[in-house]
Design a protein around this motif. Structure first.
Motif, PDB file in Angstrom:
ATOM      1  N   MET B 394       3.785   3.332 -12.169  1.00  0.00           N
ATOM      2  CA  MET B 394       4.694   2.488 -11.407  1.00  0.00           C
ATOM      3  C   MET B 394       5.957   3.305 -11.075  1.00  0.00           C
ATOM      4  N   LYS B 398       9.433  -0.097  -6.992  1.00  0.00           N
ATOM      5  CA  LYS B 398       8.084  -0.667  -6.999  1.00  0.00           C
ATOM      6  C   LYS B 398       7.747  -1.345  -5.676  1.00  0.00           C
ATOM      7  N   GLU B 415      -0.109  -5.242 -12.666  1.00  0.00           N
ATOM      8  CA  GLU B 415       0.951  -4.457 -13.299  1.00  0.00           C
ATOM      9  C   GLU B 415       0.781  -4.442 -14.815  1.00  0.00           C
TER      10      GLU B 415
END
Lengths: 420, 420
Positions: B394, B398, B415
């Motif tokens: 990540m 983002k 995520e």
């Protein structure tokens, strides 16, 4: 004057049987790499000659096919050297073009960017059996990922692909350029000598530890250093497990080896072993050098037992994109030995799985046009049902015609005569 | 020194979005042509320069990228002309290499041989919008088939492919080099003038019948002949149906046109209409010339309404293989306008049907290695279930990372945070 029937010296025509296997392998590679999120891209086969002559390519830079300038730009009469008459060159690998591509298009690409390239490259090697001057390379690269997630994904994607192509029981050999350097430094060699020492080390599999020792001494290195150095390899010979080998080095080299480096390699090994989908062993190979001078970290190589020698490899090259942009971008790649895989499959008499049935319709020469329509409609229906149907005129020598078609994989023949 | 980021002048990088469409189109083309019994082959991208400079390539021979001789073969100091310093050239089409390939390998191939080639060609054209100096051609050819079964299969295979790519309502325009000649002969022109007359005729769609008349008269041809000639085209304007157009000519030209020629064309039209799988019209176009001097019989062209101008074409060239072997072999080919099709689909915002779902797993930077294994196992399972899964770290930004991934077609994001 009759023209030349042969391909240019050192290059080859690809016949149907090989082409079928190449297409199949390409398809498996593309499908698998796409599943792992790698995105196909393409670059032109030619690059500006300056981009190909920047010392990143090592020996390959001596093997460039160069392209003559055209029109008004060409001044043959005043030309002194090659660079006066050429502007482009044929790419000798896919890594230099990838770095240029990324520098040119980074704003339009996600970061990290996972690239897949399958393409031809050219090297003006002396022609020899089984090595050609035009050949296909197949590379995956992850650009913009500094962590070892890059190495892990590259190894998992490549080994999954090899597994799907039917390979098992192979090895992925892994090492680190910084471990190579730490071992040399610990043994008392000077940094300026590393490249020369690694060239000798790289011959380990051919000349053995004795041969390496002899060559290093001949090259004038201190016996004390050579003995200390080769003592490490001796001790590592039975430590192929990455955690074990790297652990031993961390203990032995102490401050010469940054713990972050050995920890990083252990993490890669641990994660790959736990998440792998193919049957292979990840082994620590402290003699692995990889020739290209651009590698900066992890390096790896595929060894398939049926095929003596490397069948692909790669590593981390964090400093190459900076040559284009002035700003380094972390980069790591894995190149699968496409031509060697094809050669192996050809030699093994590989049969393509789940191939559609190939049927040939042989139509008598005097078959009337109005009846031909019915034959073509029948072919259309068979094609819609998943068959590959070739409609051809029947030759006088029908037996020979069928034999040739059988070579191309035709299993069934339907004959159409006017009298029917 | 920083290196050049741009591709060489006139060539282009292919970005993910275009590449996805190119791969899809290539796949449809290969699948469909294989169903029709065409066999993929490949030849090297370079040919001996003499093979490329044999006058078969017309204007393209002026556009060859030439390859510099290497090593001891190169004598820059005594070189007088280009041919002293080059030995190979980049192919400018796939037809010359195919004829060389067939001459070289005929003994290992079935007869007739149905070849499929998809490959790059190079032409050193002046760079201009939408035209590149490296581009992909896609040809099918049938070698060794003298009858019109070749033309019929080529047209059916090509139109089926276009239909599967979503095109409908297009035209295949057809003509015959020997009809072109018969019309010119009937009108009183001399054979030595045919090429010049056909160059003017070829402009009909741009300058109209008046323009053609003016140009022919300016070029010094007799008014009587010009009027008689253009009268034919006038009369044919509403006879697009092949049987009707060819029937009219057979009646009008009488002995100037061999009945076998007009009958042959009528048979092609009749059979194609009856057996076709796509929605298109086969139309007789007496103004169709096709530039290449090597055509000897039937010629055809694809016209897609959305795209002004030709989108591929081909014809019969029974005398080219003889240039290599001294013995002619009947040959007929159809080239689909690969780059134009890609351009059209890109402009239409083409969406690839039945594409696997693309999912990105975003893994927080400080995510520990031991937990990463679980993420990778989850990805493996999703891939086995047909998803394309990209596992990446990540980024700090983002939102931007997701936007870039969406551009590449990622629809779903998962995520992973250490705190979970």
């Amino acid at each position: 004057m009759a023209l030349s029937k042969k391909p240019v010296n050192g290059m080859k025509d690809i016949l149907p049987r090989e082409m079928e296997i190449r297409d199949y392998v390409t398809n498996v590679i593309k499908t698998t790499y796409r599943e792992f999120g790698f995105t196909p891209i393409e670059t032109p086969c030619m690059e500006n000659i300056a981009n190909l002559s920047n010392k990143q390519g090592g020996e390959n830079e001596k093997l460039i096919f160069k392209v003559l300038k055209r029109g008004e730009k060409l001044h043959l009469d005043t030309a002194k050297e090659e660079n006066d008459v050429v502007d482009f060159g044929m790419r000798y690998d896919l890594t230099v073009p990838l770095c240029r591509f990324y520098s040119n298009n980074a704003n339009d690409l996600p970061s990290p960017f996972k690239a897949l390239q399958i393409g031809n490259v050219w090297r003006a090697d002396r022609p020899q059996r089984g090595r050609y001057r035009q050949f296909t390379q197949c590379d995956i690269d992850i650009l913009g990922e500094p962590s070892n997630m890059a190495e892990i994904e590259l190894i998992l994607a490549t080994t999954t692909t090899l597994g799907r192509l039917g390979f098992s029981g192979f090895e992925i050999r892994i090492n680190e350029r910084r471990i190579l350097k730490a071992m040399a430094s610990y043994s008392g060699f000077e940094e300026k000598d590393y490249d020369s020492i690694f060239i000798t080390l790289d011959k380990m599999d051919k000349i053995g530890i004795e041969g390496v020792s002899t060559e290093l001494l001949e090259n004038g290195y201190a016996k004390e250093s050579v003995d200390k150095y080769l003592g490490l390899f001796d001790a590592l010979a039975d430590k192929k497990n990455v955690a074990e080998g790297v652990g031993f080095l961390q203990e032995t080299l102490g401050g010469y080896l940054d713990e972050e480096i050995s920890g990083n390699l252990r993490e890669i090994a641990q994660t790959v072993e736990a998440a792998k989908a193919a049957d292979f062993a990840l082994v620590f190979d402290p003699t692995l050098v990889r020739g290209m001078s651009y590698y900066t970290g992890t390096i790896f190589e595929i060894a398939i037992p049926e095929f003596g020698g490397s069948c692909g490899g790669g590593g981390r090259y964090d400093e190459m994109i900076g040559k284009f942009t002035g700003q380094n971008v972390p980069a790591c790649g894995f190149s699968i030995g496409f031509e060697r895989i094809i050669l192996l499959l050809m030699e093994q008499g590989f049969e393509i799985p789940e191939r559609p049935k190939k049927v040939a319709y042989l139509v008598e020469k005097k078959y009337p046009a109005e009846k031909l329509t019915e034959v073509l409609k029948q072919a259309k229906e068979a094609r819609e049902n998943g068959q590959q149907v070739q409609v051809v005129r029947m030759n006088k020598n029908k037996k020979f015609q069928k034999e040739q078609l059988q070579k191309e994989g035709y299993e069934e023949f339907v004959e159409f005569f006017n009298r029917d």
